[in-house]
Enzyme design. Structure first.
Site, PDB file in Angstrom:
ATOM      1  N   GLY A  10     -11.588  -3.101  -5.804  1.00 42.38           N
ATOM      2  CA  GLY A  10     -11.304  -3.940  -4.646  1.00 42.38           C
ATOM      3  C   GLY A  10     -12.415  -4.940  -4.369  1.00 42.38           C
ATOM      4  O   GLY A  10     -13.518  -4.850  -4.930  1.00 42.38           O
ATOM      5  N   ASP A  33      -7.074   9.070  -6.493  1.00 40.67           N
ATOM      6  CA  ASP A  33      -5.778   8.538  -6.078  1.00 40.67           C
ATOM      7  C   ASP A  33      -5.580   8.833  -4.596  1.00 40.67           C
ATOM      8  O   ASP A  33      -5.418   9.994  -4.206  1.00 40.67           O
ATOM      9  CB  ASP A  33      -4.672   9.186  -6.909  1.00 40.67           C
ATOM     10  CG  ASP A  33      -3.296   8.611  -6.609  1.00 40.67           C
ATOM     11  OD1 ASP A  33      -3.166   7.818  -5.650  1.00 40.67           O
ATOM     12  OD2 ASP A  33      -2.344   8.967  -7.328  1.00 40.67           O
ATOM     13  N   TYR A 122       1.761  -1.810   8.221  1.00 40.89           N
ATOM     14  CA  TYR A 122       0.388  -1.825   7.728  1.00 40.89           C
ATOM     15  C   TYR A 122      -0.595  -1.520   8.852  1.00 40.89           C
ATOM     16  O   TYR A 122      -1.473  -0.655   8.710  1.00 40.89           O
ATOM     17  CB  TYR A 122       0.067  -3.184   7.098  1.00 40.89           C
ATOM     18  CG  TYR A 122      -1.388  -3.381   6.776  1.00 40.89           C
ATOM     19  CD1 TYR A 122      -1.991  -2.696   5.729  1.00 40.89           C
ATOM     20  CD2 TYR A 122      -2.168  -4.259   7.524  1.00 40.89           C
ATOM     21  CE1 TYR A 122      -3.341  -2.875   5.432  1.00 40.89           C
ATOM     22  CE2 TYR A 122      -3.512  -4.449   7.240  1.00 40.89           C
ATOM     23  CZ  TYR A 122      -4.094  -3.755   6.202  1.00 40.89           C
ATOM     24  OH  TYR A 122      -5.427  -3.926   5.915  1.00 40.89           O
TER      25      TYR A 122
END
Length: 286
Positions: A10, A33, A122
């Site tokens: 990221g 994960d 979100y």
């Protein structure tokens, strides 16, 4: 100081690795994960890190409207499990959150203690994560930020450069206002917070960190084109002219005073950081 970082590829995680290569152990999706929260917690339990930084997230704002359960696991359950594991080891946990936890009304900068009211899936998932981190009871900092950009991954600056190289005129939303924030600045802030928490300084809590001055997306685009030397005319449009599956907050201004008061970390000037990002991109393609 050894830091365990979730989210190797990221924008913020890549800057953490660049700024502190000898201190950061970054975990990619294959190793950690976030759709398996307890596995992530187990990695913290087995680590000898001095602090943990969660720079990983489900970031598909529009896609989350159809995948809210997955977003809730990655953005909600995983940070909570990580924070509990860090608390059990007695080490600080730093979690990156977002302006999307607010409803975007008004024009006053949002303070950390303001009541949240996310507009979409979100934002709801990120708020759930914040709640889980606080409930874990350990030393922690939740760092809300906004409009992240860098030379890596997908972000507004790179999109504008691509479109600006193809077109002479663009229409950009002008009624959403916020603080663009370079991933490099967020990484530096996280490192500064981690050092202070590991040393027993600073305070646990929720803080805001965003670039200054506040600007619209259209204004952000104009500055990007100006610094990049692209002759692109930008026309302002309202959000209603650019509908998206998930509603965006109109007011993403963040009051960052508490972070400066408690950690001596001031707001960065995003225009200077933009110049650094453009230099990085130029080097990458030269």
């Amino acid at each position: 100081m050894k830091l365990l970082v979730f989210g190797k590829s990221g924008q913020v995680a890549r800057e953490l690795q660049r700024q502190a290569p000898d201190q950061v152990v970054a975990l990619d999706r294959a190793a950690a994960d976030l759709s398996d929260p307890e596995a992530c917690a187990a990695l913290i339990a087995a680590s000898d890190a001095d602090a943990v930084i969660n720079a990983a997230a489900y970031t598909g704002v529009d896609r989350a409207e159809e995948e809210e359960a997955l977003a809730m696991t990655i953005n909600g359950a995983a940070p909570a499990a990580m924070a509990r594991a860090a608390a059990a080891k007695g080490i600080p946990f730093i979690h990156i959150s977002t302006d999307y936890v607010f409803d975007g009304r008004g024009a006053r900068p949002w303070r950390p203690a303001d009541a949240p009211g996310p507009l979409g899936a979100y934002g709801r998932s990120k708020l759930r994560g914040e709640e889980g981190v606080r409930a874990a009871g350990g030393r922690h900092v939740i760092l809300r930020t906004s409009w992240v950009f860098s030379a890596h991954g997908q972000n507004f600056v790179k999109t504008m450069l691509r479109l600006g190289a193809e077109r002479e005129r663009l229409t950009i939303v002008a009624d959403q206002i916020g603080g663009p924030t370079a991933a490099a600045d967020i990484a530096a802030a996280c490192l500064g917070i981690a050092r202070q928490l590991v040393a027993g300084q600073g305070k646990s809590g929720t803080y805001h960190y965003a670039g200054a001055p506040d600007v619209s997306w259209a204004g952000f685009a104009r500055e990007t084109f100006a610094q990049a030397g692209l002759d692109v005319a930008v026309s302002d449009i309202p959000s209603s002219a650019y509908p998206t599956p998930a509603r965006r907050p109109g007011n993403s201004r963040l009051d960052c005073g508490d972070l400066e008061k408690d950690f001596s970390i001031p707001r960065p000037d995003w225009r200077e950081s933009l110049g650094a990002v453009l230099n990085d991109l130029q080097k990458a393609f030269s």
